[in-house]
Design a protein around this motif. Structure first.
Motif, PDB file in Angstrom:
ATOM      1  N   GLU A  21     -13.752  -5.027  -1.630  1.00 27.34           N
ATOM      2  CA  GLU A  21     -12.515  -5.075  -1.204  1.00 27.34           C
ATOM      3  C   GLU A  21     -12.538  -5.002   0.271  1.00 27.34           C
ATOM      4  OE1 GLU A  21     -10.222  -6.437  -2.781  1.00 27.34           O
ATOM      5  OE2 GLU A  21      -9.870  -5.499  -4.662  1.00 27.34           O
ATOM      6  N   HIS A  47      -2.837 -12.488   1.126  1.00 27.21           N
ATOM      7  CA  HIS A  47      -3.766 -11.863   0.327  1.00 27.21           C
ATOM      8  C   HIS A  47      -4.481 -11.077   1.109  1.00 27.21           C
ATOM      9  CE1 HIS A  47      -5.646 -11.126  -3.419  1.00 27.21           C
ATOM     10  NE2 HIS A  47      -6.730 -11.104  -3.007  1.00 27.21           N
ATOM     11  N   THR A  51      -4.894  -7.252   0.010  1.00 23.41           N
ATOM     12  CA  THR A  51      -6.447  -6.636  -0.038  1.00 23.41           C
ATOM     13  C   THR A  51      -6.313  -5.265   0.806  1.00 23.41           C
ATOM     14  OG1 THR A  51      -7.098  -8.928  -0.155  1.00 23.41           O
ATOM     15  CG2 THR A  51      -8.732  -7.057   0.284  1.00 23.41           C
ATOM     16  N   GLN A  54      -5.093  -2.759  -1.694  1.00 22.28           N
ATOM     17  CA  GLN A  54      -6.025  -2.708  -2.893  1.00 22.28           C
ATOM     18  C   GLN A  54      -7.043  -1.711  -2.432  1.00 22.28           C
ATOM     19  OE1 GLN A  54      -7.235  -6.770  -3.629  1.00 22.28           O
ATOM     20  NE2 GLN A  54      -5.018  -7.308  -4.407  1.00 22.28           N
ATOM     21  N   GLU A 112     -13.505 -10.495  -8.494  1.00 24.53           N
ATOM     22  CA  GLU A 112     -12.801  -9.281  -8.564  1.00 24.53           C
ATOM     23  C   GLU A 112     -11.969  -8.977 -10.073  1.00 24.53           C
ATOM     24  OE1 GLU A 112     -10.536  -8.367  -4.753  1.00 24.53           O
ATOM     25  OE2 GLU A 112     -10.803 -10.476  -4.802  1.00 24.53           O
ATOM     26  N   GLU A 141      -4.922 -10.152  -8.291  1.00 26.66           N
ATOM     27  CA  GLU A 141      -5.924 -11.131  -7.957  1.00 26.66           C
ATOM     28  C   GLU A 141      -5.633 -12.194  -8.818  1.00 26.66           C
ATOM     29  OE1 GLU A 141      -7.266 -10.032  -5.858  1.00 26.66           O
ATOM     30  OE2 GLU A 141      -8.324  -7.987  -5.995  1.00 26.66           O
TER      31      GLU A 141
HETATM   32 FE   LIG Z   1      -8.918  -7.828  -3.946  1.00 24.29          FE
END
Ligand SMILES: [Fe+2]
Length: 162
Positions: A21, A47, A51, A54, A112, A141
């Motif tokens: 990540e 994204h 991320t 994440q 992922e 994801e």
């Molecule tokens: Fe990711």
């Protein structure tokens, strides 16, 4: 580290996906910047923001198992990023690069999804209460993959000069 039991295997998997990540924070930014199509670039930029969250979610999972967040180099994600760099270095046509970027994004999402898809049941079996946290990321994801797949299916190949 050699994992000798499932707790160690879980922590090892966590370290690998934490590394992945972190690398993908930069990689999604690079994808957004190297993409010509505005909508597609926006999808990568979104994204990229996800991320970053994440990464933070994974830090909360380390906390849950009383471990310090640590990244373990993941050769698969390094390879995906190197493939992208190699392609960009060949100075491709903009639209060809857009199409390549879609595939690069899809590959990393698949990877992922496989990683989280394994960590979730492993955590459940070990009685570690992190399913909601990891499932939130897994859903993102999956959504990112679906979005990229739609971009791939609807790609306007007429833009590419032969
Ligand atoms: Fe990711």
């Amino acid at each position: 580290m050699c994992a000798n039991n499932l707790d160690e295997l879980f922590e090892d998997g966590l370290k690998h996906v934490y590394y992945a990540e972190q690398q993908l924070v930069d990689a999604t930014e690079e994808l957004a910047e190297s993409t010509t199509d505005d909508e597609l670039a926006e999808a990568f930029a979104e994204h990229h923001e996800e991320t970053k969250e994440q990464v933070e979610r994974l830090e909360s999972v380390f906390e849950e198992i009383d471990a310090t967040p640590e990244a373990e180099p993941d050769h698969a994600v390094d390879g995906l990023i190197e493939n992208h760099e190699d392609f960009v270095n060949q100075d491709p046509d903009d639209h060809v690069l857009d199409r390549f970027n879609i595939a690069a994004g899809q590959k990393s999402e698949h990877y992922e999804i496989a990683a989280y898809g394994n960590l979730i049941p492993l955590a459940d079996q070990l009685g570690i209460d992190v399913a909601d946290t990891l499932e939130a990321t897994l859903r993102e994801e999956q959504d990112a993959l679906d979005e990229l797949s739609a971009f791939g299916e609807e790609f306007d190949y007429g833009q590419i000069d032969e």
